[in-house]
Design a protein around this motif. Structure first.
Motif, PDB file in Angstrom:
ATOM      1  N   ASN A   7       1.002  -1.361  -0.060  1.00 23.91           N
ATOM      2  CA  ASN A   7       0.053  -0.041   0.112  1.00 23.91           C
ATOM      3  C   ASN A   7       0.892   1.350  -0.339  1.00 23.91           C
ATOM      4  O   ASN A   7       0.742   2.146  -0.653  1.00 23.91           O
ATOM      5  CB  ASN A   7      -0.942   0.061   1.152  1.00 23.91           C
ATOM      6  CG  ASN A   7      -2.146  -0.878   1.023  1.00 23.91           C
ATOM      7  OD1 ASN A   7      -2.658  -1.155  -0.208  1.00 23.91           O
ATOM      8  ND2 ASN A   7      -2.590  -1.480   2.154  1.00 23.91           N
ATOM      9  N   THR A  10       2.880   1.693  -3.465  1.00 20.78           N
ATOM     10  CA  THR A  10       1.958   1.793  -4.612  1.00 20.78           C
ATOM     11  C   THR A  10       1.411   3.332  -4.382  1.00 20.78           C
ATOM     12  O   THR A  10       1.271   4.121  -5.434  1.00 20.78           O
ATOM     13  CB  THR A  10       0.981   0.891  -4.739  1.00 20.78           C
ATOM     14  OG1 THR A  10       0.212   0.738  -3.540  1.00 20.78           O
ATOM     15  CG2 THR A  10       1.382  -0.519  -5.224  1.00 20.78           C
ATOM     16  N   LEU A  11       1.012   3.738  -3.270  1.00 19.64           N
ATOM     17  CA  LEU A  11       0.717   4.912  -3.028  1.00 19.64           C
ATOM     18  C   LEU A  11       1.778   6.023  -3.572  1.00 19.64           C
ATOM     19  O   LEU A  11       1.632   7.127  -4.101  1.00 19.64           O
ATOM     20  CB  LEU A  11       0.386   5.378  -1.499  1.00 19.64           C
ATOM     21  CG  LEU A  11      -0.388   6.692  -1.358  1.00 19.64           C
ATOM     22  CD1 LEU A  11      -1.494   7.147  -2.087  1.00 19.64           C
ATOM     23  CD2 LEU A  11      -0.687   6.890   0.163  1.00 19.64           C
ATOM     24  N   GLY A  14       2.054   6.172  -7.103  1.00 22.46           N
ATOM     25  CA  GLY A  14       1.054   7.110  -7.627  1.00 22.46           C
ATOM     26  C   GLY A  14       1.094   8.567  -7.445  1.00 22.46           C
ATOM     27  O   GLY A  14       1.026   9.460  -8.353  1.00 22.46           O
ATOM     28  N   ASP A 155      -6.060   7.034  -6.696  1.00 22.15           N
ATOM     29  CA  ASP A 155      -6.788   6.105  -5.773  1.00 22.15           C
ATOM     30  C   ASP A 155      -6.986   4.856  -6.715  1.00 22.15           C
ATOM     31  O   ASP A 155      -6.591   3.704  -6.565  1.00 22.15           O
ATOM     32  CB  ASP A 155      -8.187   6.426  -5.383  1.00 22.15           C
ATOM     33  CG  ASP A 155      -8.621   5.419  -4.438  1.00 22.15           C
ATOM     34  OD1 ASP A 155      -7.890   4.653  -3.682  1.00 22.15           O
ATOM     35  OD2 ASP A 155      -9.751   5.217  -4.638  1.00 22.15           O
ATOM     36  N   GLN A 158      -3.464   3.449  -7.738  1.00 23.11           N
ATOM     37  CA  GLN A 158      -3.236   2.465  -6.663  1.00 23.11           C
ATOM     38  C   GLN A 158      -3.718   1.307  -6.667  1.00 23.11           C
ATOM     39  O   GLN A 158      -3.045   0.145  -6.396  1.00 23.11           O
ATOM     40  CB  GLN A 158      -3.193   3.131  -5.504  1.00 23.11           C
ATOM     41  CG  GLN A 158      -2.485   2.417  -4.215  1.00 23.11           C
ATOM     42  CD  GLN A 158      -2.732   2.973  -2.857  1.00 23.11           C
ATOM     43  OE1 GLN A 158      -3.755   4.016  -2.783  1.00 23.11           O
ATOM     44  NE2 GLN A 158      -2.112   2.689  -1.943  1.00 23.11           N
ATOM     45  N   LYS A 159      -5.091   0.977  -6.704  1.00 20.77           N
ATOM     46  CA  LYS A 159      -5.864  -0.224  -6.477  1.00 20.77           C
ATOM     47  C   LYS A 159      -5.586  -0.962  -7.598  1.00 20.77           C
ATOM     48  O   LYS A 159      -5.531  -2.212  -7.526  1.00 20.77           O
ATOM     49  CB  LYS A 159      -7.610   0.231  -6.464  1.00 20.77           C
ATOM     50  CG  LYS A 159      -7.752   0.629  -5.368  1.00 20.77           C
ATOM     51  CD  LYS A 159      -9.279   1.334  -5.187  1.00 20.77           C
ATOM     52  CE  LYS A 159      -9.516   1.682  -3.983  1.00 20.77           C
ATOM     53  NZ  LYS A 159     -11.047   2.465  -3.840  1.00 20.77           N
TER      54      LYS A 159
END
Length: 168
Positions: A7, A10-11, A14, A155, A158-159
């Motif tokens: 998490n 990846t955040l 992004g 968002d 990232q997802k």
């Protein structure tokens, strides 16, 4: 690799990738207030990245942008001590904004209205109404980009990355 690490990474990717694209391209669209998008994205994220709230958050920001122009206009027309004008304007308009926003919470996110108003006053407040030009439009465009492109976009990015990583 733990889920928390995935998490976080990846955040970070992004945020490192998408907002700078906006920062570089915004001036080509005539938007000199690009950083406003980051502030607006921050409020969107603080609200939990709820796409279902994106429209009312955006409308709240745009109400705040309009509210800033009205406040500047009113304060320019008043003939009192500038501190009294500022206090009176913030008192009356702040109260009205909350009353309206909280009356129609399905359509307007009151915290975004107040935040948008603060953004507008920060950028345009030192100017005379005749000097504002296209700034309200630029600020509004950056507000929309903040919620839609930076907020929803990061968002979704990232997802998608997390989904791809966890598949492997």
């Amino acid at each position: 690799m733990t889920e928390q690490t995935i998490n976080k990474l990846t955040l970070a990717l992004g945020i490192a990738l998408l907002p700078p694209i906006w920062a570089v391209l915004a001036p080509y669209a005539g938007i000199t207030t690009g950083a406003v998008a980051l502030i607006c994205a921050g409020l969107y994220v603080t609200n939990g990245n709820k796409k279902s709230d994106a429209l009312k958050i955006t409308l709240g920001f745009l109400c705040g942008d309009i509210w800033a122009v009205i406040a500047i206009f009113l304060m320019e027309k008043m003939t009192f001590d500038p501190r009294a004008e500022l206090y009176g304007t913030l008192f009356v308009m702040g109260g009205i904004a909350v009353l309206i926003g909280e009356t129609v919470p399905k359509f307007i996110f009151t915290p975004a209205w107040l935040c948008g108003w603060a953004i507008g006053l920060t950028i345009m407040g030192p100017m005379a109404i005749a000097e504002i030009g296209s700034l309200p439009i630029q600020i509004g465009a950056a507000m929309i980009a903040g919620v839609v492109y930076v907020g929803i976009g990061v968002d979704a990015f990232q997802k998608t990355l997390i989904k791809a990583i966890l598949k492997k």
